[in-house]
Scaffold this active site. Structure first.
Site, PDB file in Angstrom:
ATOM      1  N   GLU A   1       1.715   3.449   5.546  1.00 34.63           N
ATOM      2  CA  GLU A   1       3.306   3.428   5.895  1.00 34.63           C
ATOM      3  C   GLU A   1       4.065   4.749   5.716  1.00 34.63           C
ATOM      4  O   GLU A   1       3.386   5.693   5.128  1.00 34.63           O
ATOM      5  CB  GLU A   1       4.147   2.306   5.065  1.00 34.63           C
ATOM      6  CG  GLU A   1       3.821   2.704   3.574  1.00 34.63           C
ATOM      7  CD  GLU A   1       4.556   1.645   2.637  1.00 34.63           C
ATOM      8  OE1 GLU A   1       4.303   0.528   3.142  1.00 34.63           O
ATOM      9  OE2 GLU A   1       5.264   1.924   1.712  1.00 34.63           O
TER      10      GLU A   1
ATOM     11  N   ARG B   1       0.308  -5.258  -6.962  1.00 34.80           N
ATOM     12  CA  ARG B   1       1.587  -4.503  -7.694  1.00 34.80           C
ATOM     13  C   ARG B   1       0.815  -4.205  -9.127  1.00 34.80           C
ATOM     14  O   ARG B   1       0.009  -5.067  -9.516  1.00 34.80           O
ATOM     15  CB  ARG B   1       2.308  -5.607  -8.352  1.00 34.80           C
ATOM     16  CG  ARG B   1       3.440  -6.089  -6.993  1.00 34.80           C
ATOM     17  CD  ARG B   1       4.702  -6.692  -7.687  1.00 34.80           C
ATOM     18  NE  ARG B   1       5.316  -7.342  -6.522  1.00 34.80           N
ATOM     19  CZ  ARG B   1       5.147  -8.753  -6.082  1.00 34.80           C
ATOM     20  NH1 ARG B   1       4.365  -9.185  -6.873  1.00 34.80           N
ATOM     21  NH2 ARG B   1       5.886  -9.265  -5.312  1.00 34.80           N
TER      22      ARG B   1
END
Length: 318
Positions: free
Chosen positions: A110, A187
């Site tokens: 991204e 995470r």
């Protein structure tokens, strides 16, 4: 030339706020974190607003009209996802897998264009570990002060975040994110926050995150270029293997040729026209080359444009 304007899918997030109302999104709560502006993913779908395809999802358009997109395999997924993010609080410290590591169709490379940032805002970008064992030890000790690398940011900054990069947006940042169409996030750390709905801390995926993190971290060096097309300044922000992203600063009538079967656009400031269609800040649209390749941009506006990078132009990649 076919043009479709899309309605974004909005997502509440524990770290979200109300800043997306400035982009004319119908914000109803005070924790809206993401507007999936151009999305064809099971976890969020853009809806076509008007025209012959009005009411269809982008996935329906992709599946039912492959000719519009230059053709694709029947089981191939729409490759890109465009979001606008409101990081009212810090996002979790996280990492994304690449295509090989992902459990989805794609990995998640991204990039961020910073739309707004409060004074002293920062991103978490990379880490200081020199080996995987050192990274693992730092995570196990929760030695975040020595592990987390931060970078100050301001409006107009741009960051490329390839899969494997340790990262997070910090509090006070609004960003446009161009990414592969994946929703896989691992995470490391979530600042010990408790979700108000569940009363629980959000899940961490530390083992998965350690497996896919690039060690040691290296900042990519981008080959950015600037050209002028009539009354528009075109800044190429990144050309990577997965996508190319450009900023178009439109200050009057400018004529362009569509160089790909389809290209994605989001107006991040101002207002104007695309051919005869009015657009404003917060609008996202797709142009197709089915009838003509030329199009006109006019007005006073800034647009982020993206498209799937051609394999025949590797010398333009960073």
């Amino acid at each position: 030339m076919t043009l479709v304007i899309l309605e974004a899918a909005l997502h509440d997030k524990i770290w979200g706020g109300t800043a997306l109302k400035d982009f004319h999104f119908p914000i109803k709560g005070d924790h809206v974190g993401e507007a999936w502006a151009i999305a064809a993913h099971k976890n969020g779908e853009s809806i076509i607003k008007d025209g012959p395809f009005a009411g269809q999802t982008l996935t329906q358009l992709w599946q039912d009209n492959p000719n519009l997109f230059g053709g694709h395999e029947a089981n191939e997924a729409f490759p890109l996802l465009i979001k606008i993010l409101d990081a009212h609080q810090d996002l979790s410290i996280q990492v994304h897998p690449n295509d090989t590591q992902s459990r989805e169709k794609y990995g998640k490379t991204e990039c961020w264009y910073i739309l707004d940032a409060t004074p002293n805002a920062k991103i978490y970008y990379g880490h200081y570990a020199q080996s995987r064992d050192e990274l693992k030890a730092m995570v196990e000790k929760e030695d975040w002060d020595h592990m987390l690398r931060t970078v100050p940011v301001k409006k107009g900054d741009f960051f490329y975040v390839p899969a494997g990069t340790f990262h997070a947006l910090g509090a006070g940042i609004v960003a446009l994110e161009t990414q592969q169409s994946s929703d896989t996030t691992y995470r490391f750390y979530d600042f010990d926050r408790v979700d108000a709905t569940t009363g629980q801390k959000r899940d961490l995926q530390i083992a998965d995150a350690l497996d896919v993190t690039t060690v040691p971290h290296h900042d990519p060096v981008l080959k950015q270029t600037t050209t002028i097309v009539d009354q528009t300044i075109v800044t190429r922000l990144v050309t990577s293997v997965k996508f190319t992203v450009e900023k178009l600063s439109v200050r009057g009538l400018s004529m362009f040729n569509l160089a790909h079967h389809y290209e994605l656009f989001t107006v991040i400031d101002g207002a104007g026209r695309v051919n005869e269609t009015a657009v404003k800040k917060g609008d996202s649209f797709i142009l197709f080359d089915d009838e003509a390749i030329s199009y006109a941009l006019d007005g006073d506006m800034t647009i982020i444009k993206s498209f799937v990078t051609k394999d025949d132009n590797p010398d333009q990649r960073f």
